[in-house]
Structures are given as structure tokens and as C-alpha cells.
Design an enzyme around this catalytic site. Structure first.
Site, PDB file in Angstrom:
ATOM      1  N   TYR A  67      10.159  -1.036  -4.790  1.00 43.24           N
ATOM      2  CA  TYR A  67       9.283  -1.180  -5.968  1.00 43.24           C
ATOM      3  C   TYR A  67      10.031  -0.732  -7.226  1.00 43.24           C
ATOM      4  O   TYR A  67      10.154  -1.481  -8.199  1.00 43.24           O
ATOM      5  CB  TYR A  67       7.996  -0.361  -5.764  1.00 43.24           C
ATOM      6  CG  TYR A  67       7.192  -0.158  -7.022  1.00 43.24           C
ATOM      7  CD1 TYR A  67       6.625  -1.242  -7.693  1.00 43.24           C
ATOM      8  CD2 TYR A  67       7.002   1.121  -7.563  1.00 43.24           C
ATOM      9  CE1 TYR A  67       5.898  -1.055  -8.868  1.00 43.24           C
ATOM     10  CE2 TYR A  67       6.275   1.316  -8.727  1.00 43.24           C
ATOM     11  CZ  TYR A  67       5.723   0.224  -9.377  1.00 43.24           C
ATOM     12  OH  TYR A  67       5.008   0.413 -10.533  1.00 43.24           O
ATOM     13  N   THR A  71       8.282   1.806 -14.917  1.00 49.20           N
ATOM     14  CA  THR A  71       7.694   2.904 -14.144  1.00 49.20           C
ATOM     15  C   THR A  71       8.642   4.092 -13.994  1.00 49.20           C
ATOM     16  O   THR A  71       9.879   3.914 -14.014  1.00 49.20           O
ATOM     17  CB  THR A  71       7.301   2.400 -12.740  1.00 49.20           C
ATOM     18  OG1 THR A  71       7.026   3.519 -11.890  1.00 49.20           O
ATOM     19  CG2 THR A  71       8.401   1.602 -12.077  1.00 49.20           C
ATOM     20  N   GLY A  82       9.152  10.154   0.730  1.00 49.69           N
ATOM     21  CA  GLY A  82       9.617   9.615  -0.553  1.00 49.69           C
ATOM     22  C   GLY A  82       9.000  10.263  -1.777  1.00 49.69           C
ATOM     23  O   GLY A  82       9.333   9.889  -2.901  1.00 49.69           O
TER      24      GLY A  82
HETATM   25  N1  LIG Z   1      -1.125   2.440 -12.072  1.00 48.81           N
HETATM   26  C1  LIG Z   1      -0.087   3.214 -12.280  1.00 48.81           C
HETATM   27  O1  LIG Z   1      -0.167   4.454 -12.177  1.00 48.81           O
HETATM   28  C2  LIG Z   1       1.243   2.607 -12.675  1.00 48.81           C
HETATM   29  C3  LIG Z   1       2.354   3.466 -12.852  1.00 48.81           C
HETATM   30  C4  LIG Z   1       3.574   2.901 -13.250  1.00 48.81           C
HETATM   31  C5  LIG Z   1       3.689   1.535 -13.495  1.00 48.81           C
HETATM   32  N2  LIG Z   1       2.599   0.721 -13.284  1.00 48.81           N
HETATM   33  C6  LIG Z   1       2.759  -0.722 -13.523  1.00 48.81           C
HETATM   34  O2  LIG Z   1       1.712  -1.155 -14.388  1.00 48.81           O
HETATM   35  C7  LIG Z   1       1.341  -2.486 -14.096  1.00 48.81           C
HETATM   36  C8  LIG Z   1      -0.156  -2.579 -13.892  1.00 48.81           C
HETATM   37  O3  LIG Z   1      -0.533  -1.717 -12.827  1.00 48.81           O
HETATM   38  P1  LIG Z   1      -2.043  -1.662 -12.333  1.00 48.81           P
HETATM   39  O4  LIG Z   1      -2.243  -0.335 -11.703  1.00 48.81           O
HETATM   40  O5  LIG Z   1      -2.939  -2.100 -13.422  1.00 48.81           O
HETATM   41  O6  LIG Z   1      -2.005  -2.770 -11.172  1.00 48.81           O
HETATM   42  P2  LIG Z   1      -3.101  -3.834 -10.729  1.00 48.81           P
HETATM   43  O7  LIG Z   1      -2.731  -4.256  -9.354  1.00 48.81           O
HETATM   44  O8  LIG Z   1      -4.476  -3.305 -10.972  1.00 48.81           O
HETATM   45  O9  LIG Z   1      -2.850  -5.032 -11.751  1.00 48.81           O
HETATM   46  C9  LIG Z   1      -1.854  -6.014 -11.563  1.00 48.81           C
HETATM   47  C10 LIG Z   1      -2.473  -7.371 -11.908  1.00 48.81           C
HETATM   48  O10 LIG Z   1      -1.478  -8.375 -11.835  1.00 48.81           O
HETATM   49  C11 LIG Z   1      -1.970  -9.497 -11.085  1.00 48.81           C
HETATM   50  N3  LIG Z   1      -0.776 -10.127 -10.485  1.00 48.81           N
HETATM   51  C12 LIG Z   1       0.078  -9.573  -9.592  1.00 48.81           C
HETATM   52  N4  LIG Z   1       1.092 -10.409  -9.329  1.00 48.81           N
HETATM   53  C13 LIG Z   1       0.877 -11.531 -10.098  1.00 48.81           C
HETATM   54  C14 LIG Z   1       1.587 -12.736 -10.289  1.00 48.81           C
HETATM   55  N5  LIG Z   1       2.750 -12.982  -9.658  1.00 48.81           N
HETATM   56  N6  LIG Z   1       1.083 -13.666 -11.141  1.00 48.81           N
HETATM   57  C15 LIG Z   1      -0.077 -13.430 -11.808  1.00 48.81           C
HETATM   58  N7  LIG Z   1      -0.791 -12.292 -11.666  1.00 48.81           N
HETATM   59  C16 LIG Z   1      -0.315 -11.364 -10.826  1.00 48.81           C
HETATM   60  C17 LIG Z   1      -2.950  -8.898 -10.114  1.00 48.81           C
HETATM   61  O11 LIG Z   1      -3.933  -9.814  -9.647  1.00 48.81           O
HETATM   62  C18 LIG Z   1      -3.581  -7.777 -10.947  1.00 48.81           C
HETATM   63  O12 LIG Z   1      -4.710  -8.230 -11.675  1.00 48.81           O
HETATM   64  C19 LIG Z   1       2.172  -2.896 -12.887  1.00 48.81           C
HETATM   65  O13 LIG Z   1       3.285  -3.632 -13.343  1.00 48.81           O
HETATM   66  C20 LIG Z   1       2.614  -1.575 -12.288  1.00 48.81           C
HETATM   67  O14 LIG Z   1       3.823  -1.697 -11.606  1.00 48.81           O
HETATM   68  C21 LIG Z   1       1.402   1.221 -12.885  1.00 48.81           C
HETATM   69  O1  LIG Z   2      -4.565  10.874  -1.159  1.00 43.76           O
HETATM   70  C1  LIG Z   2      -3.615  11.364  -1.761  1.00 43.76           C
HETATM   71  C2  LIG Z   2      -2.894  10.626  -2.751  1.00 43.76           C
HETATM   72  C3  LIG Z   2      -1.821  11.256  -3.374  1.00 43.76           C
HETATM   73  N1  LIG Z   2      -1.474  12.534  -3.066  1.00 43.76           N
HETATM   74  C4  LIG Z   2      -0.382  13.187  -3.791  1.00 43.76           C
HETATM   75  O2  LIG Z   2      -0.723  13.143  -5.167  1.00 43.76           O
HETATM   76  C5  LIG Z   2       0.445  12.965  -5.967  1.00 43.76           C
HETATM   77  C6  LIG Z   2       0.254  11.734  -6.830  1.00 43.76           C
HETATM   78  O3  LIG Z   2       0.265  10.579  -5.978  1.00 43.76           O
HETATM   79  P1  LIG Z   2      -0.110   9.122  -6.497  1.00 43.76           P
HETATM   80  O4  LIG Z   2      -0.032   8.203  -5.333  1.00 43.76           O
HETATM   81  O5  LIG Z   2      -1.381   9.185  -7.280  1.00 43.76           O
HETATM   82  O6  LIG Z   2       1.026   8.809  -7.548  1.00 43.76           O
HETATM   83  P2  LIG Z   2       2.624   8.782  -7.367  1.00 43.76           P
HETATM   84  O7  LIG Z   2       3.151   9.966  -8.135  1.00 43.76           O
HETATM   85  O8  LIG Z   2       3.054   8.629  -5.980  1.00 43.76           O
HETATM   86  O9  LIG Z   2       2.953   7.391  -8.038  1.00 43.76           O
HETATM   87  C7  LIG Z   2       3.102   7.199  -9.415  1.00 43.76           C
HETATM   88  O10 LIG Z   2       4.457   7.280  -9.718  1.00 43.76           O
HETATM   89  C8  LIG Z   2       5.268   6.343  -9.040  1.00 43.76           C
HETATM   90  C9  LIG Z   2       6.655   6.634  -9.495  1.00 43.76           C
HETATM   91  O11 LIG Z   2       7.216   7.601  -8.673  1.00 43.76           O
HETATM   92  C10 LIG Z   2       4.823   4.921  -9.336  1.00 43.76           C
HETATM   93  O12 LIG Z   2       5.110   4.573 -10.679  1.00 43.76           O
HETATM   94  C11 LIG Z   2       3.333   4.756  -9.073  1.00 43.76           C
HETATM   95  O13 LIG Z   2       2.880   3.489  -9.498  1.00 43.76           O
HETATM   96  C12 LIG Z   2       2.568   5.822  -9.800  1.00 43.76           C
HETATM   97  O14 LIG Z   2       1.203   5.753  -9.524  1.00 43.76           O
HETATM   98  C13 LIG Z   2       1.604  12.843  -4.996  1.00 43.76           C
HETATM   99  O15 LIG Z   2       2.214  14.087  -4.898  1.00 43.76           O
HETATM  100  C14 LIG Z   2       0.951  12.500  -3.658  1.00 43.76           C
HETATM  101  O16 LIG Z   2       1.647  12.985  -2.549  1.00 43.76           O
HETATM  102  C15 LIG Z   2      -2.162  13.261  -2.113  1.00 43.76           C
HETATM  103  O17 LIG Z   2      -1.844  14.409  -1.836  1.00 43.76           O
HETATM  104  N2  LIG Z   2      -3.212  12.644  -1.488  1.00 43.76           N
END
Ligand SMILES: NC(=O)c1ccc[n+]([C@@H]2O[C@H](COP(=O)([O-])OP(=O)(O)OC[C@H]3O[C@@H](n4cnc5c(N)ncnc54)[C@H](O)[C@@H]3O)[C@@H](O)[C@H]2O)c1
Ligand SMILES: O=c1ccn([C@@H]2O[C@H](COP(=O)(O)OP(=O)(O)O[C@H]3O[C@H](CO)[C@H](O)[C@H](O)[C@H]3O)[C@@H](O)[C@H]2O)c(=O)[nH]1
Length: 317
Positions: free
Chosen positions: A139, A115, A279
Site C-alpha cells: 500500500y 500517506t 507491521g
Molecule cells: N483514512 C485514512 O486514515 C487515510 C490515511 C492516509 C491516506 N489515506 C488515503 O486517502 C484516500 C481516501 O481514503 P478513504 O479513507 O476516504 O477511503 P475510502 O475507501 O472511503 O474512499 C475511496 C473511494 O475511492 C473509490 N475508488 C477506489 N478505487 C477506485 C477506482 N479505481 N476508480 C474509481 N473509484 C475508486 C471507492 O469506491 C471509494 O469511494 C485514499 O487514497 C487513502 O489511501 C487515507
Molecule cells: O481495533 C484496533 C484498531 C487499531 N488498533 C491500533 O490503533 C492504532 C491505529 O491503527 P489504525 O488502523 O487506526 O491506523 P494505522 O496507524 O494503522 O493506519 C494509518 O496510518 C497508515 C500509515 O502507517 C495508513 O496511512 C492508514 O491508512 C492510516 O489509517 C495502531 O497502533 C493499531 O495497532 C488497535 O489496537 N485496535
């Protein structure tokens, strides 16, 4: 290839599972359904329900897997600040159990969801893979520790690893999309308001040193992100650990995102400005030049496509 997808019932893991199946791979999903949904696992993939710690060794043992794609994690920044121990245990601890199971059963490759949060507050923009990693929350710190562990397992046990550092993932792919019970991400929250769920979007601060005062983020379509996983799988080389950023390379402000949501949905979408969210860095934009030049990846879908696909997905539910 025969592939294990941890977290394949979640948002990104379910999209990548669908893309892997389309490419002709065999997919087994391992997921404890803590934040995922059994019906998000695409048809053609087999779901094994369980945690990595309790189940990975049994699933991998003697089964001839070629690689693991590791999405399973806890990923709420705010929750990680309240419960750091939970994040070290569920992210690093469970990943260690997975890596040990891979080592014992001889699985040679892993692609891992890292991430942007591993970098913390950036010193310069766009962020390069060689920039300092100073996570500002548990995280990001737990994810960085997994990256480090992957480098050790590559060096000492020969397991080829790729860490993909995602920036802001958005959009949907067919019947796979974002449906978190606790939703913190901007785009799904704005679209919920467009759908009538909530009175107004909360804009977290408009006094940042950015053109319109709101934070800039680098949004990437989940299908573009998914394609990068197929390339990363091919790029896994025994004994090496590689890190690639994944973003589109452009920053969009919170206000711009809300405006695109208004255009796509045709709805008014009221927005109220509140205090900053603790943050949040002002600007987080990736340089994705490394994955472009080394793996030939490039993003194909813009912010409008992300919002439009997320909106279609939300309305289909
Ligand atoms: N969504 C984003 O913007 C974003 C950004 C950066 C990194 N990531 C990373 O991408 C990955 C997927 O994110 P997402 O948004 O799809 O999350 P999500 O919560 O939708 O998916 C995570 C999945 O993992 C399963 N899980 C969690 N812990 C587990 C465990 N110990 N054993 C088995 N299953 C488990 C959950 O049930 C879920 O289905 C994560 O590792 C997250 O940190 C996501
Ligand atoms: O209801 C909301 C939700 C978000 N924001 C703003 O929108 C931007 C994006 O916020 P998100 O929560 O969608 O995403 P982040 O940038 O906080 O988080 C992303 O980047 C992180 C790393 O900093 C992690 O990897 C995380 O999983 C990933 O989704 C931020 O400025 C936040 O302050 C709002 O103003 N209102």
C-alpha cells in the site's frame, strides 16, 4: 473552479467535496463505488460511476476542468500484503490512467492523497517530509510510486501537483463520515463497541516502548484535513510537485483514544489486550511545520472533537 474529485463517494473524498462546494466550486465526483456510497456524495456534486481507467479520459476530455483531487484508492494495509499486484494495479495503474487523461485534456493541477505509510518505520520523530521513504507494505509502496510519478508529470509535462501525506484521519463532517464495510481504523472500531456492536475493543499490543505500552499515532480531524486541500489547490504551481505532511503534531496512544471514547460516549467500552498487529510502528507522529509555514494551515479540532463528531455521525445512521 471546475473540479474532478476521484473517490468522492468515500470517507475523505466526500468531506472534501462538501467543503469544495461550500467554497463555491463546481464538483464532479468520479467513483466506482467499490468502497464508497452513492448517498455520501454531497448534494450539488454530480456523480459519475466508473473506474479511473475506464472513465477518466471520457469525463475529462474537452470539459474544461481546472484541477483534479485524487482520493480513489485501495487502502487496506493487510490486504495489500496479501494481494500486492492488486494494489499496484488499482493504485499506480489507475492513477497513471488518470494522469494521462489529464495530460491529453490539458488539466493543469492535481492534489493527491498520499500517506504516512510512504515513510515506513521512522528513524526519528516527528517525521519530516525530507525523511527517508522506506514503505514496509505494498500500500505504502504504491502510494510512494504515485508521488514519484506526479513529480515526473510536473517536470516533464508541467502538471502542478501536491501530495498530502495524511497521518491518522478521524472524525466526521455533517452527514459525511467513515463507513467502511471492512473497518480497520481504531476510532470507528472503538465506537462500534460503544454502540453495542462487538463485545470488546482489541488492543493490538501493550509492550511497545511508549509511555503506556500501546502505539502512538497522530490523529487529524477530517475537516481540518479537508481545509488543507483547498489551500493545496491554490498552491499547485505548473511544473512543480510539492509534498506536505498532514497531522496534528501530537501522539496519542491507543489507551488514550479508548479513554476519550469512554468520556465522550459515557459508555464503559471493554478492552482486551492481544498480540501486536504485524507491521505497526510504535510511534508515527508528523511534523506539519512545512504546511503551516508555507500554506498557513493549522489544525483546529482536537482528539475529543474527532471522537465526538464520529460518535454523532455513527448514531445518526
Ligand atoms: N483514512 C485514512 O486514515 C487515510 C490515511 C492516509 C491516506 N489515506 C488515503 O486517502 C484516500 C481516501 O481514503 P478513504 O479513507 O476516504 O477511503 P475510502 O475507501 O472511503 O474512499 C475511496 C473511494 O475511492 C473509490 N475508488 C477506489 N478505487 C477506485 C477506482 N479505481 N476508480 C474509481 N473509484 C475508486 C471507492 O469506491 C471509494 O469511494 C485514499 O487514497 C487513502 O489511501 C487515507
Ligand atoms: O481495533 C484496533 C484498531 C487499531 N488498533 C491500533 O490503533 C492504532 C491505529 O491503527 P489504525 O488502523 O487506526 O491506523 P494505522 O496507524 O494503522 O493506519 C494509518 O496510518 C497508515 C500509515 O502507517 C495508513 O496511512 C492508514 O491508512 C492510516 O489509517 C495502531 O497502533 C493499531 O495497532 C488497535 O489496537 N485496535
Amino acid at each position: 473552479m471546475k473540479l474532478l474529485v476521484t473517490g468522492g463517494a468515500g470517507y475523505i473524498g466526500s468531506v472534501v467535496s462538501a467543503l469544495l462546494l461550500e467554497a463555491g466550486h463546481e464538483v464532479v465526483v468520479l467513483d466506482d463505488l467499490s468502497t464508497g456510497h452513492a448517498d455520501a456524495v454531497p448534494e450539488g456534486a454530480r456523480l459519475v460511476r466508473g473506474t479511473l481507467r475506464e472513465t477518466a479520459a471520457d469525463v475529462l476530455g474537452g470539459a474544461g476542468f481546472d484541477a483534479v483531487l485524487h482520493f480513489a484508492a485501495k487502502s487496506l494495509v493487510g490486504e495489500s500484503v496479501e494481494k500486492p499486484g492488486l494494489y499496484w494495479d488499482k493504485n499506480l495503474g489507475e492513477s497513471l490512467a488518470l494522469l494521462e487523461a489529464m495530460r491529453v485534456s490539458g488539466v493543469p493541477r492535481i492534489v493527491f492523497s498520499s500517506t504516512a505509510a510512504t515513510y515506513g518505520e521512522p528513524e526519528s520523530t516527528p517525521i519530516l517530509e525530507t525523511d527517508p521513504t522506506r514503505p514496509t507494505n505494498p500500500y505504502g509502496a504504491s502510494k510512494l510510486a504515485i508521488d514519484t510519478t506526479l513529480a515526473e508529470y510536473a517536470r516533464l509535462h508541467g502538471i502542478g501537483g501536491v501530495s498530502l501525506r495524511y497521518f491518522n484521519v478521524a472524525g466526521a463532517y455533517g452527514r459525511q463520515g467513515e463507513r467502511h464495510a471492512v473497518e480497520t481504523h481504531l476510532i470507528p472500531n472503538v465506537l462500534k463497541v460503544a454502540q453495542g456492536d462487538g463485545e470488546a475493543v482489541h488492543v493490538f499490543g501493550e509492550d511497545y516502548p511508549t509511555p503506556d505500552g500501546t502505539c502512538l499515532r497522530d490523529y487529524i480531524h477530517v475537516a481540518d484535513l479537508g481545509r488543507a486541500h483547498l489551500l493545496a489547490l491554490d498552491a499547485c504551481a505548473p511544473g512543480s510537485h510539492q509534498v506536505f505532511n498532514l497531522g496534528s503534531g501530537t501522539g496519542n496512544s491507543v489507551r488514550e483514544v479508548i479513554d476519550v471514547c469512554r468520556e465522550v460516549t459515557g459508555r464503559e467500552i471493554p478492552a482486551v489486550v492481544g498480540p501486536r498487529r504485524p507491521g505497526d510502528p510504535a510511534v508515527l507522529v508528523a511534523s506539519s511545520e512545512k504546511i503551516k509555514s508555507q500554506l498557513g494551515w493549522k489544525p483546529e479540532r482536537d482528539l475529543r472533537a474527532m471522537v465526538s463528531d464520529a460518535w454523532t455521525f455513527l448514531r445518526s445512521r
